[in-house]
Design a protein around this motif. Structure first.
Motif, PDB file in Angstrom:
ATOM      1  N   TRP A 126      34.518  42.249  35.510  1.00  0.00           N
ATOM      2  CA  TRP A 126      35.244  41.391  35.279  1.00  0.00           C
ATOM      3  C   TRP A 126      36.564  42.526  35.491  1.00  0.00           C
ATOM      4  CZ3 TRP A 126      35.642  36.691  36.493  1.00  0.00           C
ATOM      5  CH2 TRP A 126      36.579  36.072  35.494  1.00  0.00           C
ATOM      6  N   ASN A 140      38.238  41.569  39.124  1.00  0.00           N
ATOM      7  CA  ASN A 140      39.667  40.652  39.550  1.00  0.00           C
ATOM      8  C   ASN A 140      40.546  42.139  40.735  1.00  0.00           C
ATOM      9  OD1 ASN A 140      39.741  38.183  39.068  1.00  0.00           O
ATOM     10  ND2 ASN A 140      38.578  38.879  36.610  1.00  0.00           N
ATOM     11  N   TRP A 166      39.758  41.479  43.665  1.00  0.00           N
ATOM     12  CA  TRP A 166      40.107  40.542  44.741  1.00  0.00           C
ATOM     13  C   TRP A 166      41.456  40.807  45.168  1.00  0.00           C
ATOM     14  CZ3 TRP A 166      42.578  36.392  41.157  1.00  0.00           C
ATOM     15  CH2 TRP A 166      43.219  35.655  42.318  1.00  0.00           C
ATOM     16  N   THR A 213      39.031  50.249  37.546  1.00  0.00           N
ATOM     17  CA  THR A 213      39.932  49.871  38.263  1.00  0.00           C
ATOM     18  C   THR A 213      40.344  51.106  39.191  1.00  0.00           C
ATOM     19  OG1 THR A 213      40.048  48.321  36.088  1.00  0.00           O
ATOM     20  CG2 THR A 213      42.060  48.705  38.108  1.00  0.00           C
ATOM     21  N   GLY A 234      40.747  42.144  31.761  1.00  0.00           N
ATOM     22  CA  GLY A 234      39.655  41.835  33.802  1.00  0.00           C
ATOM     23  C   GLY A 234      40.449  40.089  33.434  1.00  0.00           C
ATOM     24  N   SER A 235      40.645  39.301  32.347  1.00  0.00           N
ATOM     25  CA  SER A 235      41.439  38.209  32.371  1.00  0.00           C
ATOM     26  C   SER A 235      42.980  38.413  32.576  1.00  0.00           C
ATOM     27  CB  SER A 235      41.317  37.532  30.909  1.00  0.00           C
ATOM     28  OG  SER A 235      40.366  37.862  31.261  1.00  0.00           O
ATOM     29  N   LEU A 247      44.459  40.919  34.783  1.00  0.00           N
ATOM     30  CA  LEU A 247      44.638  41.129  35.959  1.00  0.00           C
ATOM     31  C   LEU A 247      44.098  39.534  36.999  1.00  0.00           C
ATOM     32  CD1 LEU A 247      42.034  44.395  36.381  1.00  0.00           C
ATOM     33  CD2 LEU A 247      44.272  44.198  37.090  1.00  0.00           C
ATOM     34  N   LEU A 248      43.557  38.866  36.319  1.00  0.00           N
ATOM     35  CA  LEU A 248      42.853  37.135  36.957  1.00  0.00           C
ATOM     36  C   LEU A 248      44.305  36.812  37.432  1.00  0.00           C
ATOM     37  CD1 LEU A 248      40.850  35.282  38.295  1.00  0.00           C
ATOM     38  CD2 LEU A 248      40.554  35.021  36.559  1.00  0.00           C
ATOM     39  N   GLY A 307      46.430  38.630  39.157  1.00  0.00           N
ATOM     40  CA  GLY A 307      46.274  37.706  40.532  1.00  0.00           C
ATOM     41  C   GLY A 307      46.552  36.370  41.520  1.00  0.00           C
ATOM     42  N   TYR A 339      38.448  35.875  46.684  1.00  0.00           N
ATOM     43  CA  TYR A 339      37.712  35.648  45.689  1.00  0.00           C
ATOM     44  C   TYR A 339      35.700  35.638  45.777  1.00  0.00           C
ATOM     45  CZ  TYR A 339      37.094  36.029  40.281  1.00  0.00           C
ATOM     46  OH  TYR A 339      37.361  35.944  39.232  1.00  0.00           O
ATOM     47  N   THR A 344      34.474  38.114  47.355  1.00  0.00           N
ATOM     48  CA  THR A 344      34.737  40.205  46.341  1.00  0.00           C
ATOM     49  C   THR A 344      33.871  39.882  45.437  1.00  0.00           C
ATOM     50  OG1 THR A 344      37.289  39.773  46.776  1.00  0.00           O
ATOM     51  CG2 THR A 344      35.501  41.174  44.954  1.00  0.00           C
TER      52      THR A 344
END
Length: 537
Positions: free
Chosen positions: A81, A85, A88, A136, A358-359, A361-362, A365, A383, A386
């Motif tokens: 996750w 992201n 992405w 990452t 990850g959230s 990073l979302l 984004g 997305y 990816t």
């Protein structure tokens, strides 16, 4: 209910350890010797792990399969996750052309690509490790190096080797926070001791990176810059870990190191000789293109937004609100006791759907979309693309974590750990190997510390060694297993279009992993004796 047994084969810990190691032996042999692609090798090794858990350890098949599902779930969330992201966001900057601007910005710091590689892979990679971790920095810096003209294999190797010294304090010191929770030792003491081990590694890593790119000639020509880069990082990491803030250690060290290196390059530059063998193309005029200030700022904006989002998420009221919606539960179908009869904590699953890296990073984004000027439909298309780009790394990571969880829940990992802990007074010499092994399997220093942290303390107390030293050695040794972890190999290969070539990358990084590990083992052993005990707080 299944209770783990440490010596299921003939009542012998040694013979049981040999069998318990089979999944790892198969995995690395397929990767390094037979050149099997990572996703196939991980699936074969998973079958071996299942066979050992059921056939030797007597784990019920249903529970073994549920361990597979738990490992796969953990592999996707939080690890994949984060990577998905992060990639992405990078892919959106490629579409808008902002990544080329960022590339030119790095190039203007120094015209020497060896120095550019050190700044990107080591300094910028350390900052990404500090903020997100879990693959990452490898995912992003490999692509950045590739875009500078490095060959895919070289870009992957440099990014993986660079992702060592910062790992112990990655994701805002998540590995050390985890180590403190599973051992009951103070976070400050664990951070301080780790800060007297990994900085020595940081001093030499930039030098090694140039050596990988351009051999001894490059090392000699760039030595002032690489020593300043590694030395300032090491000093800042030591000071922050011991006297400032353990969670902020890598952020401070990365910024200090990058700043010091840039200042040096204002009045000194190496001889411009490049090893063209490691380059996919010769330097072009694009790197010398002048970009306006606003254009450069927009290119850096995604990473500034990431930093801002992660910093805000650490503010206590915000962090508590985000953590409040985390869902925690015992994985269904898994009722496992450790050898002492206590419920196994590893079957707990935390679904931090809002506060996870990850959230975050979302969210970053989503905030980046209007800044880059990319349309929502185009962002959504990237997305989906990816996921397609990372399809085989996704299979690999989920399979490798499934292996780790089968080995953990069946007792195979505990067998290996206890067998190594039987070394007595020499345990300090091999203590980092446990951490290295844990990260090699799981790809995460956090997971390795949760796996072996308590065992390190127990073994250290039996051997008369400082338990804080042994626990810290688990994390410090673990950072050296990061570069050979199949999940990180898969991430690096997928990022530079080398899916299926993980074995080639593995053979290039293995000598560095083992060499650094030997040095770390000697350091920890000497710290356990009067020779270097003065280094400890």
């Amino acid at each position: 209910m299944y209770q783990q047994t440490l010596d299921p084969l003939l009542g012998s810990l040694g013979w049981s350890a040999l069998v318990a190691a089979l999944p790892l032996v198969v995995l690395f042999a397929l990767l390094g010797i037979f050149r099997v692609t990572a996703w196939k090798a991980s699936l074969i090794a998973l079958a071996v792990a299942l066979a050992v858990s059921v056939g030797v350890y007597g784990m019920p098949p249903g529970q073994a399969l549920m361990s597979v599902s738990l490992g796969a779930a953990f592999g996707f969330f939080p690890i994949l996750w984060i990577v998905i992201n992060a990639i992405w966001i990078y892919n959106m900057t490629v579409v808008t052309g902002d990544f080329e601007v960022l590339q030119r910005s790095f190039a203007r710091v120094s015209a020497d690509r060896r120095i550019q590689a050190v700044i990107i892979a080591f300094c910028f990679g350390a900052l990404l490790e500090a903020l997100a971790g879990f693959g990452t920095p490898v995912a992003i810096t490999t692509v950045m190096l590739l875009s500078l003209g490095f060959r895919a294999l070289t870009a992957a190797v440099v990014a993986l080797v660079a992702n060592t010294a910062p790992v112990a304090y990655g994701a805002l010191a998540a590995p050390i926070v985890t180590l403190s929770s599973v051992t009951g030792l103070p976070l400050s003491e664990l951070g301080a001791v780790t800060g007297r081990q990994t900085p020595l590694l940081a001093v030499v890593v930039p030098v090694v990176l140039v050596g990988i790119i351009d051999g001894w000639r490059g090392v000699r020509q760039t030595l002032p810059a690489t020593l300043v880069c590694g030395g300032t990082f090491a000093l800042a990491q030591f000071l922050s870990a011991n006297f400032v803030s353990v969670p902020l250690t890598d952020i401070i060290a990365a910024l200090v190191s990058a700043g010091a290196t840039v200042l040096l390059l204002r009045w000194w530059s190496p001889e411009l000789v490049t090893n063209e063998h490691e380059m996919a193309e010769a330097p072009g005029a694009a790197a010398r293109t002048a970009d306006r200030g606003g254009t450069v700022l927009r290119a850096y904006a995604p990473y500034l937004i990431i930093i801002a989002v992660f910093v805000l998420a650490q503010i206590r009221p915000i962090a508590e609100a985000m953590d409040a919606v985390t869902v925690s539960f015992r994985w269904p179908g898994l009722e496992v006791l450790d050898p002492s009869g206590q419920p196994l904590a590893l079957v707990e699953y935390d679904f931090a759907w809002l506060s996870g890296a990850g959230s975050l990073l979302l969210i970053a984004g989503a905030l980046t979309i209007p800044v880059l000027g990319i349309g929502p439909r185009a962002a959504a298309t990237r997305y989906v693309a990816t996921y397609a780009q990372l399809k085989w790394p996704i299979v690999t990571v989920m399979s490798v974590l499934a292996i780790a969880y089968v080995m953990n829940t069946s007792g195979q990992t505990a067998t290996l750990g206890n067998w190594m802990a039987a070394a007595g007074g020499l345990f300090a010499l091999i203590s980092p190997v446990l951490g290295w092994l844990g990260v090699a399997v799981t790809g995460s220093d956090t997971s390795s510390n949760s796996l072996f942290g308590a065992l390190q303390v127990t073994a250290a107390n039996k051997a008369g060694i400082d338990p804080v030293l042994a626990a810290a050695a688990n994390g410090s040794g673990g950072v050296l297993g990061k570069m050979i972890s199949p999940q990180n190999l898969a991430i690096a290969a997928g990022a530079v279009g080398m899916t299926g070539g993980e074995g080639d990358i593995f053979r290039r990084v293995l000598p560095w992993s083992l060499g650094f590990l030997v040095a770390m083992c000697l350091l920890v052993y000497l710290q356990s004796t009067p020779v270097l005990s003065w280094m400890l707080p």
